[in-house]
Design a protein around this motif. Structure first.
Motif, PDB file in Angstrom:
ATOM      1  N   UNK A  96      -8.088   5.791   3.542  1.00 22.19           N
ATOM      2  CA  UNK A  96      -7.876   5.309   4.897  1.00 22.19           C
ATOM      3  C   UNK A  96      -9.088   4.628   5.485  1.00 22.19           C
ATOM      4  N   UNK A  97      -8.988   4.323   6.784  1.00 20.79           N
ATOM      5  CA  UNK A  97     -10.023   3.544   7.456  1.00 20.79           C
ATOM      6  C   UNK A  97     -11.387   4.222   7.439  1.00 20.79           C
ATOM      7  N   UNK A  98     -11.446   5.531   7.664  1.00 24.86           N
ATOM      8  CA  UNK A  98     -12.733   6.207   7.745  1.00 24.86           C
ATOM      9  C   UNK A  98     -13.487   6.119   6.426  1.00 24.86           C
ATOM     10  N   UNK A  99     -12.789   6.393   5.339  1.00 24.80           N
ATOM     11  CA  UNK A  99     -13.455   6.346   4.036  1.00 24.80           C
ATOM     12  C   UNK A  99     -13.846   4.913   3.669  1.00 24.80           C
ATOM     13  N   UNK A 100     -13.016   3.959   4.010  1.00 21.23           N
ATOM     14  CA  UNK A 100     -13.364   2.566   3.739  1.00 21.23           C
ATOM     15  C   UNK A 100     -14.568   2.128   4.573  1.00 21.23           C
ATOM     16  N   UNK A 101     -14.629   2.569   5.823  1.00 18.75           N
ATOM     17  CA  UNK A 101     -15.782   2.248   6.659  1.00 18.75           C
ATOM     18  C   UNK A 101     -17.058   2.840   6.066  1.00 18.75           C
ATOM     19  N   UNK A 102     -16.964   4.053   5.542  1.00 19.09           N
ATOM     20  CA  UNK A 102     -18.125   4.690   4.911  1.00 19.09           C
ATOM     21  C   UNK A 102     -18.562   3.926   3.664  1.00 19.09           C
ATOM     22  N   UNK A 103     -17.607   3.428   2.900  1.00 18.82           N
ATOM     23  CA  UNK A 103     -17.946   2.684   1.692  1.00 18.82           C
ATOM     24  C   UNK A 103     -18.581   1.343   2.030  1.00 18.82           C
ATOM     25  N   UNK A 121     -23.913  -9.868   5.577  1.00 17.56           N
ATOM     26  CA  UNK A 121     -23.040 -10.028   6.740  1.00 17.56           C
ATOM     27  C   UNK A 121     -21.709 -10.674   6.365  1.00 17.56           C
ATOM     28  N   UNK A 122     -21.741 -11.609   5.433  1.00 18.99           N
ATOM     29  CA  UNK A 122     -20.546 -12.380   5.124  1.00 18.99           C
ATOM     30  C   UNK A 122     -19.732 -11.876   3.954  1.00 18.99           C
ATOM     31  N   UNK A 123     -20.072 -10.710   3.431  1.00 17.90           N
ATOM     32  CA  UNK A 123     -19.362 -10.197   2.258  1.00 17.90           C
ATOM     33  C   UNK A 123     -17.870 -10.050   2.548  1.00 17.90           C
ATOM     34  N   UNK A 124     -17.059 -10.652   1.708  1.00 22.70           N
ATOM     35  CA  UNK A 124     -15.612 -10.657   1.937  1.00 22.70           C
ATOM     36  C   UNK A 124     -14.909  -9.516   1.240  1.00 22.70           C
ATOM     37  N   UNK A 125     -15.165  -8.299   1.693  1.00 18.28           N
ATOM     38  CA  UNK A 125     -14.485  -7.144   1.119  1.00 18.28           C
ATOM     39  C   UNK A 125     -12.981  -7.252   1.360  1.00 18.28           C
ATOM     40  N   UNK A 126     -12.211  -6.636   0.465  1.00 17.48           N
ATOM     41  CA  UNK A 126     -10.751  -6.699   0.539  1.00 17.48           C
ATOM     42  C   UNK A 126     -10.200  -5.277   0.636  1.00 17.48           C
ATOM     43  N   UNK A 127      -9.300  -5.060   1.586  1.00 16.57           N
ATOM     44  CA  UNK A 127      -8.653  -3.757   1.772  1.00 16.57           C
ATOM     45  C   UNK A 127      -7.222  -3.830   1.267  1.00 16.57           C
ATOM     46  N   UNK A 128      -6.901  -3.008   0.268  1.00 18.08           N
ATOM     47  CA  UNK A 128      -5.530  -2.938  -0.237  1.00 18.08           C
ATOM     48  C   UNK A 128      -4.730  -1.946   0.603  1.00 18.08           C
ATOM     49  N   UNK A 129      -3.444  -2.239   0.778  1.00 16.24           N
ATOM     50  CA  UNK A 129      -2.590  -1.359   1.569  1.00 16.24           C
ATOM     51  C   UNK A 129      -1.129  -1.608   1.255  1.00 16.24           C
ATOM     52  N   UNK A 182       0.830   6.955   2.381  1.00 17.74           N
ATOM     53  CA  UNK A 182       0.662   5.511   2.481  1.00 17.74           C
ATOM     54  C   UNK A 182       1.313   4.964   3.747  1.00 17.74           C
ATOM     55  N   UNK A 183       2.471   5.518   4.101  1.00 15.22           N
ATOM     56  CA  UNK A 183       3.141   5.078   5.329  1.00 15.22           C
ATOM     57  C   UNK A 183       2.292   5.381   6.562  1.00 15.22           C
ATOM     58  N   UNK A 184       1.531   6.456   6.508  1.00 12.06           N
ATOM     59  CA  UNK A 184       0.683   6.819   7.638  1.00 12.06           C
ATOM     60  C   UNK A 184      -0.600   6.024   7.721  1.00 12.06           C
ATOM     61  N   UNK A 185      -1.087   5.548   6.574  1.00 19.27           N
ATOM     62  CA  UNK A 185      -2.372   4.845   6.542  1.00 19.27           C
ATOM     63  C   UNK A 185      -2.256   3.352   6.838  1.00 19.27           C
ATOM     64  N   UNK A 186      -1.091   2.769   6.595  1.00 19.09           N
ATOM     65  CA  UNK A 186      -0.996   1.320   6.517  1.00 19.09           C
ATOM     66  C   UNK A 186       0.069   0.743   7.457  1.00 19.09           C
ATOM     67  N   UNK A 187       0.139  -0.596   7.532  1.00 16.28           N
ATOM     68  CA  UNK A 187       1.096  -1.237   8.442  1.00 16.28           C
ATOM     69  C   UNK A 187       2.542  -1.079   7.969  1.00 16.28           C
TER      70      UNK A 187
END
Length: 342
Positions: A201-208, A227-235, A285-290
């Protein structure tokens, strides 16, 4: 914010493999028609979890069928392929597509793939950094030689050279799938953006992301690059007029696919495997994502971006397992969600 689809070519119970692949290709075509920014292609071997065994091959097909869409691998499994061979394919796709190709790579798992392709368990357990460095050198330098533990060869010219493309970058971007602090550090020290999985989820991704920035600074990476690193979040994304309907669609379809798909993985050395409960995982997954109404989905993506600093998304849109429903899901993502984010 750049929103794309994440395509596994998942084989749901009762479906043929060709059906799964047709849905994958069609969903990517609809993604371009619907205004999505990208499509990210998964790669799996010998399991119905995903029926695409070569993400770069499928990427080549989709780059030929589209004109605007960025196509990336999520991921090409590096321990099962020679990094120079993968680098040559990536350079070819970068040049011939006008710079629309992104190469995502990952370590994979301790699966029987390592036996079948002859790379062995060592390639998974300790060989990933050497393979990654050789791959990146191939995509950035005019000629390359190797004198490492796994790869040794005389210097040879890089043909085709990806830097000859008429784009703003020297070669295709390389994104690294990260699931542990060690892989975050590996990517950060090389200045490579991360692909973060849909199971967190968001908290762990923010920590990473914070850890990546810390290691990148320590390694002396340029501030602008950090600053410009284009990290990608899968969901996961499933759109309906009511959230309950979107959740119901996924809870009805995904557990059967997850169970048969994940059960099919075989370890190369017989080590014990921990298995997620497929229903509980789907609900997570339903709780974490859109998953829900268009407005809820837009708010969920915006919240993730604000919390993590990530502005690129790869969203699994085929969770219903049905071709028509997948197409509708992609079209609604483009017409009813993206306008809220732009």
């Amino acid at each position: 914010m750049r929103v794309g689809s994440f395509v596994l070519a998942a084989q749901f119970p009762g479906q043929g493999q060709g059906e799964a692949l047709h849905r994958a290709v069609r969903s990517a075509e609809v993604a371009e028609e619907s205004g999505l920014d990208s499509v990210w292609l998964a790669e799996h071997h010998f399991v119905p979890y995903g029926t695409c065994p070569s993400a770069v091959t499928l990427a080549a097909l989709l780059l030929g069928r589209t004109r605007r869409l960025r196509v990336g691998t999520a991921v090409s499994v590096l321990p099962t392929v020679h990094p120079v061979a993968l680098g040559e394919q990536a350079a070819l796709l970068h040049l011939t597509s006008g710079g629309r190709f992104s190469l995502g790579v990952g370590r994979g798992g301790p699966w029987v793939d390592l036996e079948v392709f002859g790379s062995g368990l060592e390639a998974y357990e300790s060989g990933f950094p050497e393979s990654l460095d050789l791959l990146v050198r191939w995509l950035r330098e005019p000629s390359v030689g190797a004198d490492g533990e796994r790869f040794r060869f005389r210097e040879v010219p890089v043909v085709p050279r990806p830097s000859e493309a008429l784009t703003d970058v020297a070669g295709p971007e390389v994104v690294v799938a990260c699931t542990s602090p060690a892989s975050v550090r590996l990517a950060a020290e090389r200045g490579l953006p991360m692909l973060l999985g849909m199971h967190v989820g968001d908290e762990e991704k923010a920590e990473m992301v914070a850890l990546w920035r810390q290691h990148a600074r320590t390694a002396g990476r340029p501030a602008a690059e950090i600053r410009g690193a284009g990290h990608v979040s899968a969901g996961v994304c499933q759109i309906a007029d009511r959230r309950a309907d979107a959740v119901e669609t996924l809870v009805k379809a995904m557990p059967g696919w997850l169970k048969q798909g994940l059960d099919a993985h075989v370890t190369v050395d017989g080590r014990a495997r921990g298995m997620r409960d497929p229903v509980a995982y789907t609900e997570l997954l339903c709780g974490l994502h859109p998953v829900g109404t268009p407005r809820l989905c837009a708010d969920r993506l915006a919240a993730t971006s604000e919390r993590t600093g990530i502005s690129r998304f790869a969203l699994l849109v085929e969770g219903s397992g049905d071709l028509a429903a997948t197409e509708e899901n992609v079209r609604r993502l483009g017409s009813e969600v993206l306008p809220h984010l732009r």
